[in-house]
Design a protein around this motif. Sequence first.
Motif, PDB file in Angstrom:
ATOM      1  N   PRO A   1     -31.634 -59.536  45.379  1.00  0.00           N
ATOM      2  CA  PRO A   1     -32.798 -58.588  45.458  1.00  0.00           C
ATOM      3  C   PRO A   1     -32.704 -57.562  44.068  1.00  0.00           C
ATOM      4  CG  PRO A   1     -30.941 -57.892  46.781  1.00  0.00           C
ATOM      5  CD  PRO A   1     -30.591 -59.195  46.188  1.00  0.00           C
ATOM      6  N   SER A   2     -33.927 -57.090  43.885  1.00  0.00           N
ATOM      7  CA  SER A   2     -33.829 -56.232  42.916  1.00  0.00           C
ATOM      8  C   SER A   2     -33.569 -54.795  43.250  1.00  0.00           C
ATOM      9  CB  SER A   2     -35.188 -56.424  42.324  1.00  0.00           C
ATOM     10  OG  SER A   2     -35.464 -55.089  41.267  1.00  0.00           O
ATOM     11  N   THR A   3     -32.699 -53.763  42.099  1.00  0.00           N
ATOM     12  CA  THR A   3     -32.720 -52.557  42.647  1.00  0.00           C
ATOM     13  C   THR A   3     -33.728 -51.631  42.037  1.00  0.00           C
ATOM     14  OG1 THR A   3     -31.387 -52.390  40.599  1.00  0.00           O
ATOM     15  CG2 THR A   3     -30.300 -52.787  42.594  1.00  0.00           C
ATOM     16  N   VAL A   4     -34.788 -52.339  41.121  1.00  0.00           N
ATOM     17  CA  VAL A   4     -35.815 -51.688  40.698  1.00  0.00           C
ATOM     18  C   VAL A   4     -37.064 -52.202  41.210  1.00  0.00           C
ATOM     19  CG1 VAL A   4     -37.173 -50.670  38.586  1.00  0.00           C
ATOM     20  CG2 VAL A   4     -34.728 -50.861  38.722  1.00  0.00           C
ATOM     21  N   GLN A   5     -37.907 -51.618  42.177  1.00  0.00           N
ATOM     22  CA  GLN A   5     -38.938 -52.334  43.070  1.00  0.00           C
ATOM     23  C   GLN A   5     -40.410 -51.333  42.746  1.00  0.00           C
ATOM     24  OE1 GLN A   5     -37.929 -53.603  46.872  1.00  0.00           O
ATOM     25  NE2 GLN A   5     -36.268 -54.978  46.133  1.00  0.00           N
ATOM     26  N   GLU A   6     -41.244 -51.782  42.288  1.00  0.00           N
ATOM     27  CA  GLU A   6     -42.361 -50.879  42.183  1.00  0.00           C
ATOM     28  C   GLU A   6     -43.687 -51.350  42.758  1.00  0.00           C
ATOM     29  OE1 GLU A   6     -41.820 -48.727  37.984  1.00  0.00           O
ATOM     30  OE2 GLU A   6     -41.604 -50.805  37.929  1.00  0.00           O
ATOM     31  N   GLY A   7     -44.392 -50.571  43.415  1.00  0.00           N
ATOM     32  CA  GLY A   7     -45.866 -50.949  43.901  1.00  0.00           C
ATOM     33  C   GLY A   7     -46.862 -50.976  42.768  1.00  0.00           C
ATOM     34  N   LEU A   8     -47.994 -51.966  42.780  1.00  0.00           N
ATOM     35  CA  LEU A   8     -48.680 -52.069  42.016  1.00  0.00           C
ATOM     36  C   LEU A   8     -50.294 -51.230  42.733  1.00  0.00           C
ATOM     37  CD1 LEU A   8     -48.474 -55.592  40.691  1.00  0.00           C
ATOM     38  CD2 LEU A   8     -47.909 -53.513  39.605  1.00  0.00           C
ATOM     39  N   ALA A   9     -51.256 -50.887  41.763  1.00  0.00           N
ATOM     40  CA  ALA A   9     -52.369 -50.035  42.251  1.00  0.00           C
ATOM     41  C   ALA A   9     -53.173 -50.832  42.863  1.00  0.00           C
ATOM     42  CB  ALA A   9     -53.101 -49.596  41.108  1.00  0.00           C
ATOM     43  N   MET A  10     -53.710 -50.343  43.982  1.00  0.00           N
ATOM     44  CA  MET A  10     -55.001 -50.866  44.875  1.00  0.00           C
ATOM     45  C   MET A  10     -54.202 -52.051  45.619  1.00  0.00           C
ATOM     46  SD  MET A  10     -57.939 -49.451  43.876  1.00  0.00           S
ATOM     47  CE  MET A  10     -59.086 -50.533  44.511  1.00  0.00           C
ATOM     48  N   GLN A  11     -53.287 -51.857  46.293  1.00  0.00           N
ATOM     49  CA  GLN A  11     -52.264 -52.764  46.820  1.00  0.00           C
ATOM     50  C   GLN A  11     -52.284 -54.118  46.321  1.00  0.00           C
ATOM     51  OE1 GLN A  11     -53.783 -52.367  51.005  1.00  0.00           O
ATOM     52  NE2 GLN A  11     -52.901 -50.421  51.165  1.00  0.00           N
ATOM     53  N   TRP A  12     -52.246 -54.331  45.093  1.00  0.00           N
ATOM     54  CA  TRP A  12     -52.327 -55.449  44.348  1.00  0.00           C
ATOM     55  C   TRP A  12     -51.115 -56.270  44.245  1.00  0.00           C
ATOM     56  CZ3 TRP A  12     -55.787 -58.776  42.187  1.00  0.00           C
ATOM     57  CH2 TRP A  12     -55.357 -59.381  41.302  1.00  0.00           C
ATOM     58  N   GLY A  13     -49.850 -55.551  44.841  1.00  0.00           N
ATOM     59  CA  GLY A  13     -48.596 -56.415  45.118  1.00  0.00           C
ATOM     60  C   GLY A  13     -47.363 -55.397  44.408  1.00  0.00           C
ATOM     61  N   TYR A  14     -46.323 -56.061  43.973  1.00  0.00           N
ATOM     62  CA  TYR A  14     -45.121 -55.448  43.514  1.00  0.00           C
ATOM     63  C   TYR A  14     -44.712 -56.021  42.460  1.00  0.00           C
ATOM     64  CZ  TYR A  14     -45.744 -54.064  48.676  1.00  0.00           C
ATOM     65  OH  TYR A  14     -46.091 -53.618  49.560  1.00  0.00           O
TER      66      TYR A  14
END
Length: 175
Positions: free
Chosen positions: A120-133
């Motif tokens: 698993p990654s320890t750096v996880q970010e969301g993308l705008a407009m629920q586009w993904g991660y």
Amino acid sequence: MSSRSSAPVLILLGLIALGLVACASLEPITGFKQYAPSKQMLGQTPEQFIALLGKPAAALDTATGRRLIFTRGPFGRHSYAVDFNAKREAIAFEQLLHEEQFAKIQPGMGAEAVIAVIGPSTVQEGLAMQWGYVWSYRFENSQCIWFQIEWDHQMKVRSAGYGIPPECQRRGRWF
């Protein structure tokens, strides 16, 4: 030598001794007693590994038994997988964060498949407009790059490749 001039030397020696004692055990600093698996640990149970390496970041069932993954982060460059057989004995371990493993990540893979390959990654970010991660992985390399995976909203790999981590960007430009 007077007692006044020896005081700084004694203080320095005391600090060095204290530092050596602190370095002798990783546990107070990191929460685990050992940084990485070693050959001497093969044959041990999952509980023995957890006692030495701390809580695993992921636990997966495999065809031969179980796999525990221990990440070293958040800015760590290592993710260790330890494989156990059906008798719950450690049979192998490997460091997952390197280019040969990254090449196995393909579009359409699910999160569990990716975690089995590189952890698993320890750096996880969301993308705008629920586009993904986006999951980012630091790893040992001679350049200042990291490996990144773009996920769609169903947690399937959309794309994967190398990027520039924030610490290597400077005023909108790269080093």
